[in-house]
Design an enzyme around this catalytic site. Structure first.
Site, mmCIF file in Angstrom:
data_model
loop_
_atom_site.group_PDB
_atom_site.id
_atom_site.type_symbol
_atom_site.label_atom_id
_atom_site.label_comp_id
_atom_site.label_asym_id
_atom_site.label_seq_id
_atom_site.Cartn_x
_atom_site.Cartn_y
_atom_site.Cartn_z
ATOM 1 N N ASP A 1 -1.871 -0.120 25.787
ATOM 2 C CA ASP A 1 -2.905 -1.012 25.147
ATOM 3 C C ASP A 1 -4.173 -1.264 26.116
ATOM 4 O O ASP A 1 -4.033 -2.171 26.873
ATOM 5 C CB ASP A 1 -2.259 -2.128 24.601
ATOM 6 N N GLY B 1 -2.486 -10.470 24.668
ATOM 7 C CA GLY B 1 -1.250 -9.656 24.577
ATOM 8 C C GLY B 1 -0.591 -9.720 23.210
ATOM 9 O O GLY B 1 0.577 -9.424 22.937
ATOM 10 N N THR C 1 -6.421 -5.511 30.771
ATOM 11 C CA THR C 1 -7.373 -6.471 30.490
ATOM 12 C C THR C 1 -8.221 -6.720 31.881
ATOM 13 O O THR C 1 -7.699 -6.323 32.978
ATOM 14 C CB THR C 1 -6.935 -8.121 29.776
ATOM 15 N N SER D 1 -9.930 -9.694 32.169
ATOM 16 C CA SER D 1 -10.014 -11.103 32.183
ATOM 17 C C SER D 1 -8.839 -11.880 32.714
ATOM 18 O O SER D 1 -7.569 -11.802 32.328
ATOM 19 C CB SER D 1 -10.020 -11.520 30.761
ATOM 20 N N CYS E 1 -22.449 -13.472 13.122
ATOM 21 C CA CYS E 1 -21.637 -12.095 13.173
ATOM 22 C C CYS E 1 -21.104 -12.033 11.747
ATOM 23 O O CYS E 1 -21.175 -11.023 11.068
ATOM 24 C CB CYS E 1 -20.643 -12.104 14.134
HETATM 25 C C1 LIG Z 1 -12.260 -8.342 22.001
HETATM 26 S S1 LIG Z 1 -11.186 -8.215 23.131
HETATM 27 C C2 LIG Z 1 -9.872 -7.604 22.250
HETATM 28 C C3 LIG Z 1 -8.491 -8.163 23.023
HETATM 29 C C4 LIG Z 1 -7.445 -7.541 22.046
HETATM 30 N N1 LIG Z 1 -7.354 -6.068 21.860
HETATM 31 C C5 LIG Z 1 -7.291 -8.117 20.635
HETATM 32 O O1 LIG Z 1 -7.322 -7.416 19.720
HETATM 33 O O2 LIG Z 1 -7.203 -9.487 20.558
HETATM 34 C C6 LIG Z 1 -11.770 -7.013 24.283
HETATM 35 C C7 LIG Z 1 -10.612 -6.891 25.404
HETATM 36 O O3 LIG Z 1 -11.272 -5.693 26.166
HETATM 37 C C8 LIG Z 1 -10.770 -5.881 27.506
HETATM 38 N N2 LIG Z 1 -11.996 -4.945 28.283
HETATM 39 C C9 LIG Z 1 -13.383 -5.056 28.249
HETATM 40 N N3 LIG Z 1 -13.614 -4.079 29.342
HETATM 41 C C10 LIG Z 1 -12.750 -3.537 29.867
HETATM 42 C C11 LIG Z 1 -12.451 -2.574 31.009
HETATM 43 N N4 LIG Z 1 -13.635 -2.101 31.526
HETATM 44 N N5 LIG Z 1 -11.232 -2.301 31.256
HETATM 45 C C12 LIG Z 1 -10.034 -2.771 30.738
HETATM 46 N N6 LIG Z 1 -10.290 -3.830 29.699
HETATM 47 C C13 LIG Z 1 -11.625 -4.233 29.298
HETATM 48 C C14 LIG Z 1 -11.507 -7.480 27.642
HETATM 49 O O4 LIG Z 1 -10.722 -7.767 29.117
HETATM 50 C C15 LIG Z 1 -10.441 -7.848 26.470
HETATM 51 O O5 LIG Z 1 -9.219 -8.039 26.510
#
Ligand SMILES: C[S@@+](CC[C@H](N)C(=O)[O-])C[C@H]1O[C@@H](n2cnc3c(N)ncnc32)[C@H](O)[C@@H]1O
Length: 394
Positions: free
Chosen positions: A165, A171, A189, A191, A358
């Site tokens: 993922d 998560g 992630t 973050s 948005c």
């Molecule tokens: C909008 S959130 C979506 C989170 C999750 N997939 C959801 O649907 O709830 C975007 C996610 O992409 C991750 N992310 C962004 N750029 C990234 C990178 N370069 N490498 C790994 N994760 C990244 C962020 O940390 C965040 O967890």
């Protein structure tokens, strides 16, 4: 200057009242539903040329206040901007260079804001991406569970499948895939706040043996084809046009031959990826998602294909995201006082505009949301997908 503004506003018939710093009021239509309180005389020139970026910035920086429902303020702001600026699409923008350091800083700015703040208006699983509505009447919890199910079905997840993922957020999908489908999930992630709470929730559900979450950049993913399936939800908007080929190569390298890759994310309305909405894109870039970029469906489809993956299914969920954002925005609006305990006033103003704006943008087709399913074909060209989509809806 004020006379110029009054002349510009004449005959607009927009339900907006503008209250000036000296107590004067200008009504742009007969029954104003929104009041813009202008606290700073130097704003008058900008009000005569109101890009959504300039209007949004004035609100975020506290130079104007808004009275009235936020979704009506967005509608009125767009009407004002359209009336005075016209509907010319903006010029093609230069896309930013992305590297690990600047991407990490951009991600931290948005996602490390405050877990408590996000918890106030997201669903129970804190899924931060477009939900899936079968009737449009569902609440957020139901629609996010339906989205997670829809994704797992499209991935044809089986017990024991190794699922990657990419951009796993807090998560929610990782835990769902492990709990409901018996998958072994590895989520990444950027973050730290997300990771901390994500790990806590994995432990609370006793899923430590089946879900691993880590802080990792997609550029550092293992490239030995160890995963049966790969999913990336709401993440590729952070990658940037320049790095889309690399991003798709990393997904390709992570998945086994015959495996499936799902890319779910926001796509641009314009094929050249230029921003939309008379400055709304600039506002998002400046205050909400620094370094975020929205490629057109054609652009991400090309990058996926050129990486060696074969696209097998595409679904547009634009109105699903409009509804999701509307529910998020309404949730935040109901809890403004609590939210103010967790984030500074400036952030609260940014997120109020971003969520309501948005919702409006998706509703009006300024951008779209696409789920793109692809396979990594085996050497003989085969893969394991069923002949039809019937299994998705059974
Ligand atoms: C909008 S959130 C979506 C989170 C999750 N997939 C959801 O649907 O709830 C975007 C996610 O992409 C991750 N992310 C962004 N750029 C990234 C990178 N370069 N490498 C790994 N994760 C990244 C962020 O940390 C965040 O967890």
């Amino acid at each position: 200057m004020l006379a110029q503004l009054t002349a510009a506003f004449r005959d607009l018939q927009i339900p907006l009242r503008v209250k000036l710093w000296d107590g004067k009021q200008i009504d742009l239509g007969p029954t104003p539903r929104v009041t813009l309180v202008v606290k700073d005389p130097s704003l008058v020139a900008q009000l005569a040329h109101p890009s959504l970026d300039a209007l949004g910035a004035a609100y975020v920086e506290g130079r104007v206040d808004l009275e009235g429902p936020i979704e009506e303020a967005i509608e009125v702001g767009d009407a004002l901007s359209t009336a005075l600026l016209g509907d010319e699409p903006p010029p093609v923008e230069q896309h930013a260079a992305h590297d690990k350091r600047s991407d990490a800083a951009a991600i931290s700015y948005h996602y490390d804001l405050s877990n408590e703040f996000y918890r106030l208006w997201l669903d129970r699983d804190m899924v931060y991406s477009c939900a899936y509505f079968e009737t449009g009447e569902e609440d957020l919890n139901q629609a996010q569970q339906a989205k997670l199910r829809h994704l797992c079905r499209k991935l044809r997840l089986q017990p024991g499948d190794r699922l990657l993922d990419v951009g796993c957020g807090w998560g929610g999908l990782a835990r769902f895939a492990a709990r409901e489908c018996g998958a072994q999930v590895y989520g990444i992630t950027l973050s730290k706040a997300q990771l901390e709470l994500g790990l806590q929730r994995v432990a609370e559900e006793g899923l430590q043996g089946r879900v691993t979450l880590e802080l990792l950049d997609y550029r550092d993913l293992p490239q030995d084809g160890r995963f049966d399936k790969v999913v990336s939800v709401g993440m590729f908007e952070h990658v940037g046009h320049a790095n889309l080929p690399l991003y798709c190569q990393r997904l390709f390298g992570a998945v086994k031959a015959g495996g499936l890759v799902m890319n779910h994310g926001i796509t641009s309305r314009f094929t050249d990826g230029r921003p939309v909405g008379r400055g709304a894109g600039e506002f998002i870039d400046r205050y909400v998602f620094p370094q975020g970029e929205l490629p057109h469906l054609a652009t991400i489809a090309r990058a996926i294909s050129e990486a060696g993956l074969e696209i097998v299914d595409v679904e547009s969920l634009r109105l699903h995201y409009a509804r999701t954002l509307q529910l998020w925005s309404q949730g935040l609006e109901r809890r403004l006082q609590k939210a103010a305990q967790w984030v500074p006033e400036k952030s609260l103003r940014i997120w109020r505009l971003y969520l309501a704006g948005c919702a409006y943008g998706f509703q009006h087709g300024w951008m779209n949301l696409h789920q793109i399913l692809a396979v990594k074909p085996r050497d003989d060209g085969g893969h394991d997908l069923p002949w039809t989509r019937a299994d998705l809806y059974s």
